[in-house]
Design an enzyme around this catalytic site. Structure first.
Site: not given
Ligand SMILES: *Cc1c(COP(=O)(O)O)cnc(C)c1O
Length: 795
Positions: A352, A532-533, A538, A640, A644
């Site tokens: 990952h 995101k985190r 990022k 991911t 979405k």
């Molecule tokens: C989808 C999701 C992530 C992953 O987000 P990235 O933008 O791909 O880092 C992290 N936290 C939550 C709560 C999510 O639903």
């Protein structure tokens, strides 16, 4: 097959559970009581497909998939299960009949945050997709008493408090006290009758808790089995009677520590003994359970790979290799080389990350102390691999007094996969070049996906309703059908309806932001979202610097034709990650100044609601206009969140990183705001030691922004608060914020221009939804089944 559920049946079952399971008189039932009663009534309806799936798997001798993951970021389960069973409308009506609002009930459920971010959410999406396509599977994880911490802001700073999802009854799980295994640690290795035998010095019990996971239309259900740690010895009555209460409870407290908390750091590895013990706890419990089930079917152990596929989600469960070899050799008497072949044929490893600081390595001292027999086995695997394959430059598993879990997982797996096309390529070229040369074809790609049931159908009823009206039903488990929307994009009526659905979601979000954050935002403004985190790679910093530049541009030209914007941030920083916490504070400090500036007249708002989690994602993403995916190229393995947003009709502003590359390929350059250095250019750029300085001096807006921060414009009570941060951008800008700033700023301008042209924007947004079919995790799971697991779908 789903049987017909009548509303009356559902109603009766809710009342029955309220009365006989919860012991509550409906007249005195609280929201919590109603929620738990409804959850039990829904759970009842999963049990039959669940049994049927298990029976079929046994009867047809099907191969099972075992998905081992330290994280399952599952979020709330009630609405998801209700939607998959086709009972949402019925549930809304029945609850209304009881005087209860379904939405309020759903939002009463705690968000199960047994994961940090993308990796754990992927595992949750995979569980749902495996149930949807009919892949017989178990997910194995840890039943953390406290999931990911809760985030609050105090004076703009992140403050962490413990999370408490198990404080109330968790109605989804079935405790299985009869399915418990002993897990050993430490101790020593003895030779008994020519065999090595591990005599552990400590033991705990792993006790199973099963949550059924039901797929779309309730056609199949699998099990998520989470292990809770318990003491093997009961508490010390003698000490208790002597009044030594704390000491009497000690063994219990120590054992429970193992499943007490989720480690809140997903990008650096800490080398803590407790984490190694947690990893072995999960892995050993899972393998004992797998072998018990396998033996119950009466097969020979050499046939294991025909019936069992074990997937390691990152290196966290990489002990599965040596543990399986240990069981086969020490307990079952198999020859070492045969055991290696059998284990490898069962195991797959998903990588990952390329971040070197995230690759697990354990000091041989710690590893050998906690798992003395496994240390011997790892060394034997290493020398076996060297003997057969090892040219002089081979990177070993044990090196410089460390056990490298990436190399261990690679050597013990028959397939290693990356999570996007770009990432898999970089895994081959940069992460494991020697091992890739020795084992050509072992590294493959499986681009991530997300489940469209949760991330479109459930979280965006407005848009999913429109999709159903436009292309009919059936897209939920055949997402490529969304392509059918393309034919309607030229239809003004369809575009208006698409815009109206988005507008409704934005209005709901505006209300929520007003209530929770006390900030008034205009639902017609462009909602620009980065959730995101928080991590340097990022580049939330790039985003907030651009916010400041945008703010300055508005002030410099107040009568300009500005597109009103709401810039929304969300995300947690690891508690020990000081730089990430500094970025959080800066975002909050900037938002205070910008949101209260009368000259801006509402043209720009910055909001950062605390405690981003799955439930918040479900609220924010359907209301987003623009998806921020701006990582330094070569650093985001897949992402991911990006998928979405695309499904929910938000075009991406982003770099050529992770799955953005494939999003761009699917959606077309005209529907994507691409900017920034490529992964190769990033590497080249870093060779220039003055890259940041050069970029800053070439970009006046950036220079001004950095100057304002350095002067304390956003921290008047402490003007030098961000001196360190600004200094780092000038002198140690490893993630190339400065070098990508000008291109990002320009791309933001293009996005604003596109948004101002409403027809053009709606076309782009609808094209994103229409072309997102590839990113269904059903496609990903079918890929794993065909290329890694050799499992046929039962449906
Ligand atoms: C989808 C999701 C992530 C992953 O987000 P990235 O933008 O791909 O880092 C992290 N936290 C939550 C709560 C999510 O639903």
């Amino acid at each position: 097959m789903v049987t017909e559920f009548s509303r009356e049946g559902l109603k009766a079952d809710i009342l029955r559970h309220l009365t006989y399971t919860l012991g509550k008189d409906p007249e005195h039932a609280s929201r919590y009581d109603w929620r738990v009663a409804l959850s039990y009534a829904i759970r009842d309806r999963i049990v039959e497909p669940w049994f049927a799936s298990t029976r079929r798997t046994w009867a047809e001798g099907r191969k099972r998939v075992y998905y081992l993951s330290m994280e399952f970021l599952i979020g709330r389960l009630l609405e998801d299960a209700t939607v998959n069973l086709g009972l949402r409308e019925a549930a809304v009506e029945v609850m209304a009949g009881f005087g209860q609002d379904f939405r309020t009930i759903v939002e009463d459920e705690p968000d199960a945050a047994l994961g940090n971010g993308g990796l754990g959410r992927l595992a949750a999406c995979f569980m749902e997709s495996m149930a949807t396509v009919g892949c017989p599977a178990y997910g194995y994880g840890i039943r953390y008493e406290h999931g990911l911490f809760r985030q609050r802001f105090e004076g703009g700073r992140q403050v962490e408090t413990p999370e408490d999802w198990l404080r109330q009854t968790h109605p989804w799980e079935f405790a299985r006290p009869e399915s418990a295994y002993t897990i050993g640690f430490k101790g020593h290795v003895e030779t008994q009758g020519g065999r090595e035998v591990w005599v552990p010095g400590e033991t705990v019990r792993a006790s199973a808790h099963d949550t059924p996971v039901v797929g779309w239309k309730g056609r199949w259900a699998n099990t998520l089995r989470l292990w809770a740690a318990e003491p093997t010895t009961l508490f010390d009555l003698e000490r208790f009677n002597r009044g030594d209460y704390a000491a009497a409870a000690e063994p219990e407290a120590l054992a429970r520590t193992l499943s007490r908390v989720l480690y809140p750091d997903d990008t650096t590895y800490q080398g803590k003994e407790l984490r190694l013990k947690q990893e072995f706890f999960l892995t050993s419990a899972a393998l004992q359970d797998i072998l018990r089930r396998f033996k119950a079917a009466g097969h020979a152990l050499t046939d294991l790979p025909r019936h069992v596929a074990i997937q390691m989600n990152d290196t966290h469960p990489a002990l599965a290799g040596p543990e399986l070899v240990r069981i086969l050799v020490d307990d079952e008497g198999m020859m070492f080389d045969t055991a290696l072949d059998v284990a490898r044929a069962c195991l797959g490893y998903t990588n990952h990350t390329l971040l070197p600081e995230a690759l697990e390595r354990w000091a041989t001292f710690t590893f050998g102390n906690v798992l003395p027999r496994h240390m011997q086995i790892v060394e034997r695997i290493d020398s076996w691999h060297r003997r057969i394959y090892g040219p002089p430059h081979y990177v070993g598993i044990v090196k410089h007094h460390e056990v490298r879990m990436g190399e261990l997982a690679f050597v013990m797996a028959h397939k290693v996969n990356g999570v996007s096309a770009l990432h898999s390529d970089l895994v081959k070229r940069n992460l494991f070049p020697e091992l890739n040369a020795l084992h050509p074809g072992r590294i493959i790609n499986q681009t991530n996906g997300v489940t469209p049931r949760r991330w479109l159908k459930m979280c965006n009823p407005a848009l999913s309703g429109l999709i159903g009206q436009t292309i009919g039903e059936g897209w939920e488990d055949d997402l490529d059908r969304l392509r059918g929307l393309e034919a309607h994009v030229d239809d003004a009526g369809f575009r208006a309806a698409f815009g109206a659905a988005k507008r409704a979601n934005k209005a709901a979000l505006s209300d929520w932001i007003g209530r929770n954050e006390g900030v008034a935002v205009d639902p017609d403004a462009m909602f620009d979202v980065q959730v995101k985190r928080i991590h340097e790679y990022k580049r939330q910093l790039l985003n907030i610097l651009e916010c400041i530049a945008h703010w300055q541009a508005i002030r410099a030209n107040p009568n300009g034709n500005w597109v009103p914007r709401v810039r929304i941030f969300g995300g947690k920083a690891a508690p020990g990650y000081a730089v990430a916490k500094e970025i959080i504070r800066l975002i909050n400090d900037v938002s205070v100044v910008v949101n209260s500036d009368p000259e801006v007249r509402g043209l720009l708002k910055i909001v950062y609601p605390p405690n981003y989690n799955v439930s918040m994602a479900e609220r924010l993403i359907p209301a987003a206009d623009l998806s921020e995916q701006i990582s330094t190229a070569g650093k985001e393995a897949s992402g991911t969140g990006n998928m979405k947003f695309m499904m929910n009709g938000a075009p991406t502003i982003g770099t050529l990183d992770g799955a953005n590359v494939e999003i761009l390929e699917q959606v077309g350059a005209e529907n994507f705001f691409l900017f920034g250095l490529t992964a190769e250019e990033v590497m080249k750029r870093r060779e220039n030691p003055d890259h940041a300085r050069d970029a800053i001096l070439a970009c006046q807006p950036l220079q001004d922004v950095l100057q304002m921060i350095a002067e304390g414009r956003f921290s008047p009570d402490e003007p030098d608060r961000y001196h360190g941060l600004v200094h780092r951008v000038w002198h140690h800008d490893y993630f190339l914020v400065a070098s990508d700033f000008a291109a990002y700023h320009a791309a933001q301008g293009q996005a604003a221009a596109a948004y101002a042209d409403r027809d053009r924007w709606l076309r782009m947004a609808a094209m994103n939804t229409a072309r997102s079919g590839f990113f269904s995790s059903d496609r990903t799971i079918r890929g794993y089944m065909a290329d890694i697991w050799s499992v046929d779908p039962a449906l």
